[in-house]
Scaffold this motif. Structure first.
Motif, mmCIF file in Angstrom:
data_model
loop_
_atom_site.group_PDB
_atom_site.id
_atom_site.type_symbol
_atom_site.label_atom_id
_atom_site.label_comp_id
_atom_site.label_asym_id
_atom_site.label_seq_id
_atom_site.Cartn_x
_atom_site.Cartn_y
_atom_site.Cartn_z
ATOM 1 N N ASN A 90 -37.469 -4.423 17.982
ATOM 2 C CA ASN A 90 -37.381 -3.248 17.640
ATOM 3 C C ASN A 90 -35.481 -2.557 17.200
ATOM 4 O O ASN A 90 -35.287 -1.892 16.340
ATOM 5 C CB ASN A 90 -37.805 -1.983 18.811
ATOM 6 C CG ASN A 90 -39.417 -1.388 19.331
ATOM 7 O OD1 ASN A 90 -40.544 -2.191 17.996
ATOM 8 N ND2 ASN A 90 -40.191 -1.735 20.632
ATOM 9 N N ASN A 91 -35.178 -3.476 17.836
ATOM 10 C CA ASN A 91 -33.833 -3.972 17.383
ATOM 11 C C ASN A 91 -33.391 -4.192 15.998
ATOM 12 O O ASN A 91 -32.715 -3.347 15.772
ATOM 13 C CB ASN A 91 -32.894 -4.306 18.762
ATOM 14 C CG ASN A 91 -32.686 -4.022 20.051
ATOM 15 O OD1 ASN A 91 -32.678 -2.614 20.139
ATOM 16 N ND2 ASN A 91 -32.607 -4.857 21.621
ATOM 17 N N ARG A 94 -34.353 -1.319 14.086
ATOM 18 C CA ARG A 94 -33.464 -0.225 13.863
ATOM 19 C C ARG A 94 -32.700 -0.039 12.572
ATOM 20 O O ARG A 94 -32.585 1.587 12.238
ATOM 21 C CB ARG A 94 -32.344 -0.436 15.089
ATOM 22 C CG ARG A 94 -32.376 1.464 15.676
ATOM 23 C CD ARG A 94 -31.794 0.977 16.806
ATOM 24 N NE ARG A 94 -33.229 1.427 17.916
ATOM 25 C CZ ARG A 94 -33.530 0.308 18.970
ATOM 26 N NH1 ARG A 94 -32.616 -0.901 18.573
ATOM 27 N NH2 ARG A 94 -34.655 0.854 19.518
ATOM 28 N N ASP A 97 -35.137 1.274 9.796
ATOM 29 C CA ASP A 97 -35.327 2.401 10.447
ATOM 30 C C ASP A 97 -34.411 3.462 9.428
ATOM 31 O O ASP A 97 -33.887 4.959 8.638
ATOM 32 C CB ASP A 97 -35.878 2.993 11.396
ATOM 33 C CG ASP A 97 -37.004 2.130 11.910
ATOM 34 O OD1 ASP A 97 -37.410 1.936 11.346
ATOM 35 O OD2 ASP A 97 -36.466 2.308 13.338
#
Length: 343
Positions: A90-91, A94, A97
């Motif tokens: 997820n990091n 990010r 995104d």
């Protein structure tokens, strides 16, 4: 004369320094005259010369305490990683995104131009039109869309490269996110570097000790230099024994050191690889659609500007180019100008 270390390789024991005068010189660990410290990039030096030749280097006195370091044995255990597989993935995504930053309706719009199929000719036509009318380049919307395409393409290829090299992805995304792994790598590199320096010191001290021992044996007891040479020999022997002892401890620590990379790979690689592949493919699909939308938008902006350009309109008339102002029209014209025999 003062100097500063610009580069040092602990494996080869060689480096480069810069003097106050700006001259750059090579040096080796054999010229390093401070047993208790290790050459480090940025260290201020006191340099001694014999004629024009560099004779020896050592850290400046005010830096002696900072560089006077030995590597104490330490226990770095793998344990549980600071960040889970999900957190590291997820990091990593990010910033992607943030780069995407598009609402879902943009992804699903029918206003799409196949970016990967058309990008080479799209940019070729854009550059050709700019040469006809440089004011096209000053169009803020065109420049912004072109830059967005570049950044999205870069993000796409970055993810694609990692999907094609899962071991590299595991190293960069998972391992390098773990503080204990980074600590392990730094400590191991320091141990190897320090061990290399000590080995070079042992090699350079041993023949010097032998030479001075022979000199000492030949001296008469009444020789005025005998005491100072004996004192120097004791100091050199002490340094030599200390170097052997510290190097042996470092070798032992390196042998007994837990390989955190191997432990984490055995425990988390399969889970990471599966999740990263799944998520990465979804991102590639999404970015490809956004690239197609951005390519369509850029194409429209370019030809809207071309339609308003007197220089480009004259070029189309003189070239006998018929049809609407679009990439398709320009592509037909471009293909007709090619030498089919050469093709």
């Amino acid at each position: 004369m003062e100097g500063r270390i610009l580069f040092y390789n602990g494996q080869t024991g060689s480096g480069k320094l810069i003097l106050e005068s700006g001259n750059k010189l090579d040096f080796t660990v054999d010229q390093w005259n401070d047993f208790h410290s290790v050459p480090r990039v940025g260290t201020l030096l006191e340099c001694s010369f014999e004629g024009e030749n560099l004779e020896g280097v050592k850290p400046k006195k005010e830096q002696a305490l900072k560089t006077n370091e030995t590597i104490e044995p330490t226990k770095i255990s793998a344990g549980t990683p600071t960040f889970t597989v999900e957190e590291t993935i997820n990091n990593y995504f990010r910033p992607i995104d943030f780069l995407i930053g598009e609402p879902p309706e943009v992804v699903n719009t029918k206003e799409q131009l196949d970016y990967f199929l058309s990008r080479r000719f799209l940019m070729t036509s854009y550059n050709n039109l700019k040469s006809l009318d440089p004011s096209l380049y000053e169009n803020c919307d065109v420049k912004q869309t072109e830059e967005e395409l570049k950044q999205l393409h870069k993000g796409y290829t970055t993810i694609q490269d990692k999907l094609e090299s899962p071991k590299l992805a595991f190293e960069i995304v998972f391992l390098r996110s773990q503080p204990e792994y980074l600590h392990f790598i730094r400590h191991k590199e320091n141990c190897i570097s320090r061990s290399s320096v000590l080995s070079h010191l042992e090699e350079s001290l041993f023949p010097d000790i032998q030479k001075k021992e022979q000199e000492f044996k030949k001296m008469l007891k009444t020789d005025a230099k005998r005491d100072s040479l004996e004192h120097e020999l004791k100091r050199m022997r002490r340094h030599y024994v200390d170097a052997i002892h510290e190097n042996a401890n470092l070798s032992q620590e390196l042998k007994s050191m837990e390989d955190i990379k191997k432990i984490y790979k055995e425990s988390y690689y399969e889970s990471f690889s599966g999740q990263f592949q799944q998520k990465g493919k979804l991102y590639l699909k999404m970015i490809a659609k956004i690239l197609n939308y951005r390519a369509y938008k850029l194409d429209k902006l370019i030809w809207r500007g071309a339609d308003q350009s007197k220089a480009i309109r004259e070029f189309f008339i003189q070239g006998g180019i018929e049809g609407e102002y679009s990439t398709i029209t320009y592509l037909r014209y471009y293909l007709n100008t090619l030498d089919k025999e050469k093709l």
